[in-house]
Structure formats: structure tokens, C-alpha cells
Design a protein around this motif. Structure first.
Motif, PDB file in Angstrom:
ATOM      1  N   SER A 478      28.795 -71.191 104.473  1.00 49.65           N
ATOM      2  CA  SER A 478      29.480 -71.401 103.198  1.00 49.65           C
ATOM      3  C   SER A 478      28.601 -70.925 102.043  1.00 49.65           C
ATOM      4  CB  SER A 478      29.834 -72.882 103.026  1.00 49.65           C
ATOM      5  OG  SER A 478      28.665 -73.682 103.060  1.00 49.65           O
ATOM      6  N   LYS A 479      27.304 -71.088 102.188  1.00 52.80           N
ATOM      7  CA  LYS A 479      26.373 -70.618 101.159  1.00 52.80           C
ATOM      8  C   LYS A 479      26.455 -69.110 101.004  1.00 52.80           C
ATOM      9  CE  LYS A 479      21.417 -70.338 100.109  1.00 52.80           C
ATOM     10  NZ  LYS A 479      20.053 -70.757 100.525  1.00 52.80           N
ATOM     11  N   ASP A 480      26.494 -68.384 102.118  1.00 58.18           N
ATOM     12  CA  ASP A 480      26.563 -66.925 102.051  1.00 58.18           C
ATOM     13  C   ASP A 480      27.847 -66.472 101.365  1.00 58.18           C
ATOM     14  OD1 ASP A 480      24.140 -66.748 103.500  1.00 58.18           O
ATOM     15  OD2 ASP A 480      25.233 -66.981 105.374  1.00 58.18           O
ATOM     16  N   ILE A 481      28.960 -67.096 101.742  1.00 61.56           N
ATOM     17  CA  ILE A 481      30.253 -66.732 101.141  1.00 61.56           C
ATOM     18  C   ILE A 481      30.205 -66.928  99.634  1.00 61.56           C
ATOM     19  CG2 ILE A 481      32.704 -67.310 101.060  1.00 61.56           C
ATOM     20  CD1 ILE A 481      32.426 -68.232 103.998  1.00 61.56           C
ATOM     21  N   ALA A 482      29.700 -68.090  99.206  1.00 61.98           N
ATOM     22  CA  ALA A 482      29.638 -68.389  97.777  1.00 61.98           C
ATOM     23  C   ALA A 482      28.742 -67.397  97.039  1.00 61.98           C
ATOM     24  CB  ALA A 482      29.134 -69.815  97.574  1.00 61.98           C
ATOM     25  N   PRO A 495      34.804 -53.854  94.211  1.00 64.26           N
ATOM     26  CA  PRO A 495      34.649 -52.634  95.015  1.00 64.26           C
ATOM     27  C   PRO A 495      36.000 -52.056  95.397  1.00 64.26           C
ATOM     28  CG  PRO A 495      34.288 -54.574  96.362  1.00 64.26           C
ATOM     29  CD  PRO A 495      34.471 -55.074  94.957  1.00 64.26           C
ATOM     30  N   PRO A 496      36.032 -50.874  95.991  1.00 67.14           N
ATOM     31  CA  PRO A 496      37.315 -50.265  96.372  1.00 67.14           C
ATOM     32  C   PRO A 496      38.142 -51.137  97.323  1.00 67.14           C
ATOM     33  CG  PRO A 496      35.568 -48.623  96.441  1.00 67.14           C
ATOM     34  CD  PRO A 496      34.902 -49.941  96.201  1.00 67.14           C
ATOM     35  N   ASN A 497      37.505 -51.885  98.192  1.00 68.66           N
ATOM     36  CA  ASN A 497      38.237 -52.734  99.137  1.00 68.66           C
ATOM     37  C   ASN A 497      38.232 -54.183  98.691  1.00 68.66           C
ATOM     38  OD1 ASN A 497      35.492 -53.132  99.613  1.00 68.66           O
ATOM     39  ND2 ASN A 497      35.820 -53.680 101.762  1.00 68.66           N
ATOM     40  N   ALA A 498      38.365 -54.410  97.371  1.00 62.82           N
ATOM     41  CA  ALA A 498      38.236 -55.754  96.812  1.00 62.82           C
ATOM     42  C   ALA A 498      39.213 -56.741  97.436  1.00 62.82           C
ATOM     43  CB  ALA A 498      38.424 -55.701  95.296  1.00 62.82           C
ATOM     44  N   GLU A 499      40.460 -56.346  97.600  1.00 63.37           N
ATOM     45  CA  GLU A 499      41.459 -57.279  98.123  1.00 63.37           C
ATOM     46  C   GLU A 499      41.106 -57.713  99.545  1.00 63.37           C
ATOM     47  OE1 GLU A 499      43.702 -58.739  96.367  1.00 63.37           O
ATOM     48  OE2 GLU A 499      43.036 -57.573  94.631  1.00 63.37           O
ATOM     49  N   GLU A 500      40.714 -56.765 100.377  1.00 64.07           N
ATOM     50  CA  GLU A 500      40.320 -57.104 101.752  1.00 64.07           C
ATOM     51  C   GLU A 500      39.082 -57.998 101.752  1.00 64.07           C
ATOM     52  OE1 GLU A 500      38.925 -54.854 105.902  1.00 64.07           O
ATOM     53  OE2 GLU A 500      38.804 -53.841 103.961  1.00 64.07           O
ATOM     54  N   LEU A 501      38.121 -57.671 100.910  1.00 61.63           N
ATOM     55  CA  LEU A 501      36.880 -58.434 100.848  1.00 61.63           C
ATOM     56  C   LEU A 501      37.138 -59.869 100.423  1.00 61.63           C
ATOM     57  CD1 LEU A 501      33.737 -58.584 100.813  1.00 61.63           C
ATOM     58  CD2 LEU A 501      33.865 -57.859  98.418  1.00 61.63           C
ATOM     59  N   TYR A 502      37.856 -60.049  99.327  1.00 61.28           N
ATOM     60  CA  TYR A 502      38.085 -61.397  98.808  1.00 61.28           C
ATOM     61  C   TYR A 502      38.944 -62.218  99.756  1.00 61.28           C
ATOM     62  CZ  TYR A 502      35.818 -60.703  94.291  1.00 61.28           C
ATOM     63  OH  TYR A 502      34.884 -60.498  93.304  1.00 61.28           O
ATOM     64  N   ALA A 503      39.937 -61.574 100.372  1.00 66.02           N
ATOM     65  CA  ALA A 503      40.798 -62.307 101.297  1.00 66.02           C
ATOM     66  C   ALA A 503      40.020 -62.798 102.518  1.00 66.02           C
ATOM     67  CB  ALA A 503      41.962 -61.413 101.734  1.00 66.02           C
ATOM     68  N   MET A 509      35.867 -69.206 104.104  1.00 67.80           N
ATOM     69  CA  MET A 509      35.459 -70.436 103.423  1.00 67.80           C
ATOM     70  C   MET A 509      36.370 -71.594 103.814  1.00 67.80           C
ATOM     71  SD  MET A 509      33.478 -72.145 101.479  1.00 67.80           S
ATOM     72  CE  MET A 509      32.479 -71.206 100.338  1.00 67.80           C
ATOM     73  N   ARG A 510      37.634 -71.320 103.973  1.00 64.04           N
ATOM     74  CA  ARG A 510      38.539 -72.378 104.420  1.00 64.04           C
ATOM     75  C   ARG A 510      38.156 -72.872 105.819  1.00 64.04           C
ATOM     76  NH1 ARG A 510      43.246 -72.834 101.381  1.00 64.04           N
ATOM     77  NH2 ARG A 510      43.517 -71.213  99.782  1.00 64.04           N
ATOM     78  N   ALA A 511      37.686 -71.950 106.645  1.00 61.59           N
ATOM     79  CA  ALA A 511      37.258 -72.342 107.990  1.00 61.59           C
ATOM     80  C   ALA A 511      35.938 -73.099 107.964  1.00 61.59           C
ATOM     81  CB  ALA A 511      37.136 -71.112 108.883  1.00 61.59           C
ATOM     82  N   LYS A 512      35.166 -72.963 106.881  1.00 63.45           N
ATOM     83  CA  LYS A 512      33.859 -73.612 106.780  1.00 63.45           C
ATOM     84  C   LYS A 512      33.900 -74.846 105.872  1.00 63.45           C
ATOM     85  CE  LYS A 512      31.102 -70.587 109.021  1.00 63.45           C
ATOM     86  NZ  LYS A 512      31.997 -69.512 109.380  1.00 63.45           N
ATOM     87  N   ARG A 535      41.234 -65.196  90.127  1.00 61.67           N
ATOM     88  CA  ARG A 535      41.809 -65.653  91.392  1.00 61.67           C
ATOM     89  C   ARG A 535      41.713 -67.173  91.428  1.00 61.67           C
ATOM     90  NH1 ARG A 535      39.465 -60.626  92.637  1.00 61.67           N
ATOM     91  NH2 ARG A 535      40.766 -59.282  93.946  1.00 61.67           N
ATOM     92  N   PHE A 536      42.840 -67.836  91.599  1.00 62.31           N
ATOM     93  CA  PHE A 536      42.899 -69.291  91.513  1.00 62.31           C
ATOM     94  C   PHE A 536      43.697 -69.869  92.679  1.00 62.31           C
ATOM     95  CE2 PHE A 536      42.554 -67.619  87.180  1.00 62.31           C
ATOM     96  CZ  PHE A 536      41.425 -68.285  86.721  1.00 62.31           C
ATOM     97  N   PRO A 537      43.046 -70.192  93.792  1.00 57.69           N
ATOM     98  CA  PRO A 537      43.749 -70.845  94.909  1.00 57.69           C
ATOM     99  C   PRO A 537      44.066 -72.305  94.553  1.00 57.69           C
ATOM    100  CG  PRO A 537      41.410 -70.612  95.416  1.00 57.69           C
ATOM    101  CD  PRO A 537      41.639 -69.921  94.114  1.00 57.69           C
ATOM    102  N   ASN A 538      45.325 -72.594  94.312  1.00 61.51           N
ATOM    103  CA  ASN A 538      45.712 -73.899  93.772  1.00 61.51           C
ATOM    104  C   ASN A 538      45.310 -75.061  94.668  1.00 61.51           C
ATOM    105  OD1 ASN A 538      46.750 -72.765  91.494  1.00 61.51           O
ATOM    106  ND2 ASN A 538      48.897 -72.886  92.129  1.00 61.51           N
ATOM    107  N   ASP A 539      45.447 -74.900  95.990  1.00 60.06           N
ATOM    108  CA  ASP A 539      45.136 -76.024  96.868  1.00 60.06           C
ATOM    109  C   ASP A 539      43.642 -76.352  96.850  1.00 60.06           C
ATOM    110  OD1 ASP A 539      44.670 -73.536  98.057  1.00 60.06           O
ATOM    111  OD2 ASP A 539      44.795 -74.365 100.086  1.00 60.06           O
ATOM    112  N   LEU A 540      42.807 -75.330  96.783  1.00 62.71           N
ATOM    113  CA  LEU A 540      41.364 -75.571  96.728  1.00 62.71           C
ATOM    114  C   LEU A 540      40.954 -76.130  95.373  1.00 62.71           C
ATOM    115  CD1 LEU A 540      39.984 -72.414  98.589  1.00 62.71           C
ATOM    116  CD2 LEU A 540      40.514 -74.679  99.514  1.00 62.71           C
TER     117      LEU A 540
END
Length: 836
Positions: A478-482, A495-503, A509-512, A535-540
Motif C-alpha cells: 500500500s505504501k508503494d501504491i501511495a 503519462p501516456p498510459n495514465a488511465e491504465e496506470l491509475y486504474a 489498493m482496494r486489494a490491499k 479523481r474521486f472514488p466516492n466509496d473510498l
């Protein structure tokens, strides 16, 4: 009548002390006993007599309790936590030993030795000291690796042991052999016959064992193969050896004490085992009689045991602080390594070591440079800027020759000291991108984090990281993701693949989320980094702003209230449709007050801000037209707010700054002499009153105009209107009125306070600094870009005084500064009219 002893051996247990029987003479009869069966009761052999049997036990003194059990030392890492816990509770051997106190010598901190030397709570055992164990992935890496062929290469990259990598420098010179324990030097294993001979000697000699023999027996038994060590450590005779080692620890010489500690490393004695308290106390008492080589070796052995020994290190560093000039190059590097693993050291000593590092820098190899940087970093001490620039010069041309571990360590120290070495960073952008797939995720994280901390955007590095991450997210903590998301968000770069990266990172993070219970700070960093990029994930967000998470962060060692306040304020402005949890208003007000108190001491005193405020007040007609405050408190920064009506006239909205002419207001006394100076007439004669009464009296003039009109004499006492009857107080407002140009006086009556219309224009004047931008560019960082976005959503027009324009003007004339501010403010108004 002689007593007979009958020994029995059971199949499959040729060497265990558990498989023996003994006889005792009871009432003229010979009774046979053997060790209790699993039921816990002693059993009698072929029944002669019916009297209850008496089980023989070792003598148990009342103080010290030693417990060894085979299950505590598994052969592989596959043993489960439940199995380990159960084994600790069901250990077959218990033997008590007397408490041995530490020898009272100089600079010794007494270490209390617990009665119980082993605890069933110690279910997670550190097996790092057992060199026969296979290299294990760090506990920070995922526990499940996909063994399929496609993932074998990725598993090899991630499955490294950071505790081994950190010691690579010790293989660079032969001198380190006398300073540290070498895991690669396997001792000659002993045979089963020799093992039996040693254990037999222990059972026969017992208290007559000499210290040298005890140390040698420990060392020889530690040379057994790992699978044989398990059964040996469960042997009652080994417990006897441990007992007499404790009793005679004060009789060991230094070499014997080191031999025993080295044996403990090979035997993988748990670092929390209370038996080690006695040895730690003895080491503390011997520091000042050891050589520096011996001190460093003992410290390294404790490190290999995985045990923290702060008292020993404190005593050792006290010795080093006296003899620091005698350090050789290998001693210096090994010492800094030990200091880093101990996590602290006196600042005075670290400055001395910094001097030695600079002096020896040309002789250090690249791995040693990395070890030096890491040691200083871990101990929360920075190398001087001069030393860091010399390090940058040394490694810039040889980055490709460095191990990734050493490179990351150097970057950590650049990050810690906030030193940017351009040649080093340029070379980093050339060499590192192709290396990214071969560097472990944690190392890649530190590279990107260093770039963001230094505000240094290199798209080559960031794009290489972004391309590599989606297929490796399962190895992220979780630390690395953050930290990854924070790095991209902080640099305001997608970056060019921003959507893939962030998703992919959000999904991982949800798994961790189970890690958040222990590290809530990483979850907040993660959400704030997403907020930078809208980007605002409402549930989180609902969970982060809810009572459960608030309770969680209240127990954290970090103060997370400001981050939580920033997140809540951002959600309020940018998520109008959000209906989840929000912070309590009282909590938000408390944090806002705290931030404002900090700002008053730090931000409001900066000359670039105070000068802008003073000149804007003069330009617009007074302090009631400008308000210096935190427009968006959750963004932790100060703005100068100005309001205009539809006719481009400033509005006096700052009610707190309305000037009130009061007799007791401190100011400048307006006397006949001063009026004569203002009217360019000759000064009148002195008043018959005391000469001092005719002088200009001032307390603390705040207006620049007043300061220019006054002589630079030492400050006289505060003016008292009851004393000076020949004049009236000349306040800043009166002085401004007297000296104001005619062109600015015909503005007509000012609007009444708070007479604001719906079409009023609100400006937020921002005095920026270098810390708001990426290094060497005009690209706003993510946090400040988010603030600009939120100001627009709140109806404000941001008017920036960029540092590259405003700071040079501070040294120019007053008229030039006023002209610049007039241009900035009214051009912003013209842009609004033009856009309409």
C-alpha cells in the motif's frame, strides 16, 4: 546396594534425551521411570510394586526460565503462524536458570532480564541469522508469487532480500572480515558422533564447564546442518549448555563472547529471547575495553540476530565520539551502516563523520558511497550540501556502474537534503529508464519519490515507470501504491498510459485495504494524490471521512489531521454531488485555527508577502480594501483578497482593518516643527516645554510612507497624548492623507462596508515561490494546481505574482513595484471584461 540404571533407545530417536529411563531405589525396591508420555504423566516400567512413581527433573532454581523447542526453528519458510504459535506452547523442554545481572561498569545502562526467557507471544520469528535458509523475499513483498513461466522473471526481480543487499559493500574489501559477520563463509560441519560427544561432555561436566569450552561447544554445535539443529536445540543437554553460558557469561573474554554470539546467529536464536538480555548487558559492560574492530563486530552480530541493542550502540558511539579521528575507511563505512540500522546517532558525531566522508570520498567505491548515504538517511541525519555535491560529481559519470541498490540510496540522500545536482539528474534520465524493468518495485518507488521530492520532472523516467507498473502492481505494498501516485500527482504529470496506470493502482489498493489498519497514512496519501488529478472514488472517500477511519488515525504515530482536513475541503468544493461522510465542523475549525497560527509565524512574515500587502493597501486606498488570509484553509496557504464592483472600483470589504482614529492609538506626534517640514517652511523655535517634547515621537510606525518621513533615530518611548499638548497624533491614515497625490484623491465617497453586489469581482493575489513549481520550469506542482482549480470553482480570479518577476522587483524602486502591481491587478480585470 547399588542402584542400576537402564537406558533405552527407541526407533527413530537415536540421539534424543527424551528416550531414556532411569531407576531409583524406593523402599528397597527398584522402580523404573522414563520421561512422561504425551499425556503429561510419568509412567512406570514393568511393575515392581504399586507405589507411585516419582519423575526425575533437572534442578530448577527460582529465577531464570529457559525454553527451547524444535518448532520455533522451522527448516523452511512454509510454516504457518498457527503452527508456530502452537509449537511454542507445546515445547517439550523447560529448564530454569538463575538470573545473571549485568556487570556494573562505566557508561553501562542496566538491562533487566526477565524470568521467562521465551514467550508464546513471539510467534513471528526472525530467521535472518540462519545462513542455511534460502534467500527469502522481503516481508514487504507479496506472499504469493505466480510460479508460471511468464512470471518467473518478474518474481526473480522482486524476490530479493533487502537485509542482504544492504551488506553488499562488505564484500568490496578484505578488511571488512574483521568488522562484520560473513554469512557466505560456511564453517566445516561436524558429524553426528561429534555432536553426541559434545552433548555427553555437557551432561558430565555441567558446572565444571570452563568458559572456553562453553564457547567452543556453542560454536561447534552451530555448525550442524539446519535439519539437525532442530533436534539438537530440543535436547535437554543443549538447555544445560545455555544455562551455564548464562551463569558464566561474565567469565568470557571478548573473543569467547563474540564466538557465542556468532553461534547464536548460526542457530537462529529468536531476537526476542530473553536469554539474550544477559548477553546484551555483558556487551554493554565491555564496550570501553573492546577495540573498535571488536565493537563493530559485536554490533554487527547483534544486527544479524535481528535484535535492537540501543544501550550498546549508545555506549559504542560515545567511545567513537572520542576516537573518531582514528577511524579507517572500512571502519567508517561499517560504522555508518551500523548507525543507520540503529536509526539514530548524536548530531555532533554525525558532523564529524560527514567531515571524514568528504575527506575519504575519493577512496570510496560506489557501493560504499551508497552505504554511506543510506546510513545517514536511516539515522535521520543529512550530509552537508558540499558533501552531496561532491558525491554527485563522483557518481554522475558512473551511474551505469552502480548497483540499483546503491543508486537508490544516493537518491534517498539527495531527496533528504533537497540538493539537486543537475549533472547527476541528467545522467539519471539517460541511464535509469532502460533499467526500470530490472529494478524491484520498491526501488522504482524510491526513484520516482526522489524526483517528486526534488520537484524534478523527467518525462523519460516517469514514462518508463508508468509503462512498467501495470504488470507489476501485485508486488506493490500500500505504501508503494501511495508513493507512486503521489509522485505523479505532485509533479502534475500524467503519462501516456495514465488511465491504465491509475486504474491498476487503484484496484490494487482496494486489494490491499487490510494494510490500511496498520498504515492509515498511506491511504490518505493515496486519496490526496488522486484528488490532484481530479479523481474521486466516492466509496473510498466515504470510508476515509467516516468515523471508523477517524478512530484509526487517532491511534497513528503521525498527525494526519491536516491531510484529512485537506481531503475534506477538496471534496466539499469539487464533489458537489457527494453524499457520504464528512468531517465534523468543529474538527475542521480546530485544524483551520492551527494552520492559521502556523501561517502567522511563517508565511505572513515573509518580506515578499508583506511588501505586496503594504503596496496594495497604498495603491487601493487603505487596508480595508485588502484582506490577508487563508481563502481556502485546507490548502494551507495565504492569499491577498481584493474585491471590485462592476465599475472596477475597489470595495472596502475588510471590516477588521477599518482605521479608527483614537487618542490612545500609537503613532507620530504632529508638532509645529513637523508641520513646518511638511509645508516646506522654516522650523519654529523650540517650545518652552522640555526639549524632548518637541521631538518626533514614534512607537512602531507600520506605513512605509511614514518611515520615509521620519529620521532614523533610536526609538523613543511610546507617545502619551496626555503629555504632549502641543500636537495631535499623526497616524498612518493622516500621513497617507497628507502625502497622497491629488490624482488619487478625487475618487468620490467610498461605498459603505459590506455593500457588495452579485456582480462583484473577487481577486486572489498569490505570491508564489520556487516551491510551487517543478524545478527549472513554470509548471505548477499538483497541489498548487489543485488550489488554482478550486479557487476558480469558488468564483475567484487568481492573480499571481510569480517569483521570477516579483522577487527581483523587491530591490527596485517603490514606483516600479506599484506600477507592476497596478498592471497585474487591472489587467486581470480587463481580461474579465474582454472575456464577457
Amino acid at each position: 546396594m547399588a542402584t542400576r540404571i537402564i537406558c533405552r533407545r527407541f526407533a527413530g530417536q537415536p540421539c534424543r534425551a527424551a528416550a531414556f529411563s532411569t531407576t531409583s531405589k524406593i523402599g528397597g525396591k527398584t522402580v523404573f521411570f522414563r520421561k512422561a508420555e504425551e499425556g503429561g504423566q510419568p509412567t512406570k516400567e514393568a511393575g515392581e510394586g504399586s507405589k507411585p512413581a516419582t519423575m526425575l527433573r533437572l534442578w530448577k532454581p527460582a529465577e531464570y526460565h529457559v525454553s527451547f523447542n524444535p518448532s520455533a526453528y522451522p527448516e523452511t519458510k512454509a510454516i504457518s503462524r498457527e503452527e508456530t504459535s502452537r509449537s511454542l506452547e507445546e515445547g517439550p523442554l523447560e529448564s530454569d536458570c538463575p538470573r545473571i545481572s549485568a556487570k556494573p561498569l562505566q557508561n553501562v545502562c542496566n538491562i533487566t532480564c526477565s524470568r521467562k526467557l521465551s514467550s508464546t507471544q513471539n510467534t513471528l520469528l526472525d530467521l535472518e541469522g540462519n545462513h542455511t535458509q534460502p534467500i527469502r523475499p522481503s516481508l514487504e513483498q507479496p506472499t504469493k508469487l505466480d510460479p508460471t513461466k511468464d512470471n518467473e522473471q518478474a518474481a526473480d526481480v522482486e524476490a530479493y532480500d533487502p537485509k542482504e543487499d544492504i551488506r553488499l559493500f562488505q564484500k568490496q574489501r578484505p578488511e571488512y572480515r574483521s568488522l562484520c559477520y560473513n554469512r557466505d563463509e560456511f564453517p566445516q560441519p561436524i558429524s553426528m558422533e561429534e555432536r553426541e560427544w559434545i552433548l555427553q561432555n555437557i551432561s558430565m561436566l555441567k558446572s565444571s564447564l570452563k568458559p572456553r569450552a562453553i564457547a567452543e561447544y556453542f560454536f561447534k554445535l552451530s555448525c550442524l546442518p539446519a535439519e539437525q539443529q532442530v533436534s539438537m536445540k530440543s535436547n535437554i543437554r543443549f538447555a544445560v549448555l545455555c544455562r551455564y553460558g548464562i551463569e558464566k557469561v561474565h567469565l568470557f573474554d571478548i573473543s569467547e563472547l563474540m564466538m557465542v554470539l556468532e553461534a547464536f546467529v548460526c542457530l537462529a536464536i529468536p531476537p526476542s529471547h530473553s536469554m539474550l538480555n544477559v548477553y546484551e548487558a555483558e556487551c554493554c559492560s565491555r564496550v570501553w575495553v573492546m577495540t573498535l574492530d571488536q565493537q563493530l563486530m559485536v554490533a554487527d552480530l547483534w544486527r544479524c540476530l535481528g535484535r535492537s541493542v540501543p544501550q550498546y550502540l549508545e555506549s559504542m558511539l560515545s567511545y567513537v565520539n572520542v576516537h573518531w579521528k582514528e577511524l579507517s575507511l572500512p571502519q567508517l563505512v561499517q560504522l555508518v551502516y551500523i548507525i543507520g540500522e540503529g536509526r539514530k546517532a548524536p548530531g555532533e558525531l554525525m558532523k564529524k563523520l560527514d567531515f571524514l566522508v568528504l575527506k575519504q570520498l575519493d577512496c570510496l567505491n560506489l557501493e560504499e558511497v551508497g552505504a554511506i548515504c543510506l546510513g545517514f538517511f536511516k539515522s535521520h541525519n543529512g550530509l552537508s550540501e558540499h558533501t552531496m555535491r561532491k558525491i554527485g560529481d563522483k557518481v554522475s559519470a558512473r551511474i551505469s556502474d552502480m548497483s540499483s541498490f546503491a543508486l537508490v540510496n544516493v537518491l534517498k540522500m539527495f531527496r533528504y537534503t533537497h540538493v539537486i545536482h543537475l549533472d547527476f539528474m541528467n545522467q539519471l534520465g539517460k541511464v535509469v529508464p532502460p533499467m526500470i524493468p530490472t529494478i524491484g518495485v520498491q526501488g522504482v518507488m524510491h526513484i520516482t519519490l526522489a524526483c517528486s521530492a526534488l520537484h524534478y520532472l523527467d518525462e523519460r523516467i516517469m514514462n518508463a515507470v508508468a509503462a512498467s507498473l501495470p504488470s507489476r502492481v501485485s508486488y506493490c505494498r500500500s505504501k508503494d501504491i501511495a508513493k507512486f501516485l503521489w509522485s505523479f500527482g505532485c509533479l502534475n504529470y500524467e503519462p501516456p498510459n495514465a488511465e491504465e496506470l491509475y486504474a491498476s493502482l487503484e484496484e490494487e489498493m482496494r486489494a490491499k485495504m487490510h494494510e490500511i489498519q496498520k498504515f492509515p497514512e498511506h491511504f490518505l496519501t493515496f486519496l490526496l494524490a488522486l484528488a490532484f488529478t481530479e479523481r474521486f472514488p466516492n466509496d473510498l472517500l466515504d470510508y476515509a471521512l467516516g468515523p471508523e477511519f477517524a478512530e484509526l488515525i487517532s491511534k497513528s504515530e503521525f498527525d494526519l489531521s491536516k491531510d484529512l482536513f485537506t481531503l475534506d475541503g477538496t471534496v466539499e468544493i469539487e464533489c458537489p454531488s457527494y453524499t457520504g461522510h464528512r468531517l465534523e465542523p468543529q474538527f475542521g475549525q480546530e485544524v483551520a485555527d492551527m494552520l492559521w497560527n502556523v501561517a502567522k509565524k511563517d508565511i505572513l512574515t515573509k518580506p515578499e508577502l508583506t511588501e505586496a500587502l503594504s503596496l496594495l493597501e497604498e495603491m487601493l486606498g487603505g487596508p480595508q480594501y485588502v484582506k490577508n488570509h487563508m481563502l481556502l484553509p485546507h490548502t494551507r496557504s495565504v492569499d491577498l483578497e481584493i474585491r471590485f464592483d462592476s465599475d472596477r472600483k475597489p470595495l472596502p470589504f475588510n471590516s477588521q482593518a477599518v482605521v479608527k482614529l483614537e487618542l490612545n492609538e500609537s503613532g507620530v506626534s504632529l508638532t509645529d516643527d513637523l508641520m513646518s517640514q511638511l509645508l516646506n517652511s522654516r522650523p519654529s523655535s523650540q517650545s518652552p516645554m522640555n526639549n524632548t517634547e518637541s521631538k518626533i515621537e514614534t512607537s512602531t510606525p507600520n506605513r512605509a510612507a511614514a518611515a520615509a518621513a521620519l529620521p532614523q533615530d533610536p526609538p523613543p518611548p511610546t507617545w502619551d497624548h496626555f503629555t504632549f499638548l502641543s500636537g495631535v497624533p499623526l497616524t498612518g491614515a493622516i500621513l497617507n492623507a497628507l502625502t497622497k497625490p491629488k490624482a488619487s484623491s478625487g475618487t468620490g465617497p467610498a461605498p459603505r462596508l459590506n455593500e457588495l453586489q452579485g456582480q462583484d469581482v473577487k481577486l486572489a493575489v498569490q505570491v508564489s515561490s520556487r516551491n510551487h513549481y517543478c524545478y527549472g520550469s513554470k509548471r505548477l506542482l499538483g497541489f498548487h494546481s489543485m488550489k488554482r482549480r478550486q479557487l476558480r470553482q469558488m468564483g475567484y480570479i487568481a492573480v499571481e505574482l510569480p517569483f521570477w518577476e516579483w522577487l527581483p522587483l523587491l530591490r527596485r524602486s517603490r514606483s516600479e513595484k506599484l506600477s507592476y502591481l497596478h498592471h497585474k491587478v487591472f489587467d486581470a480585470l480587463d481580461d474579465i471584461v474582454g472575456s464577457q
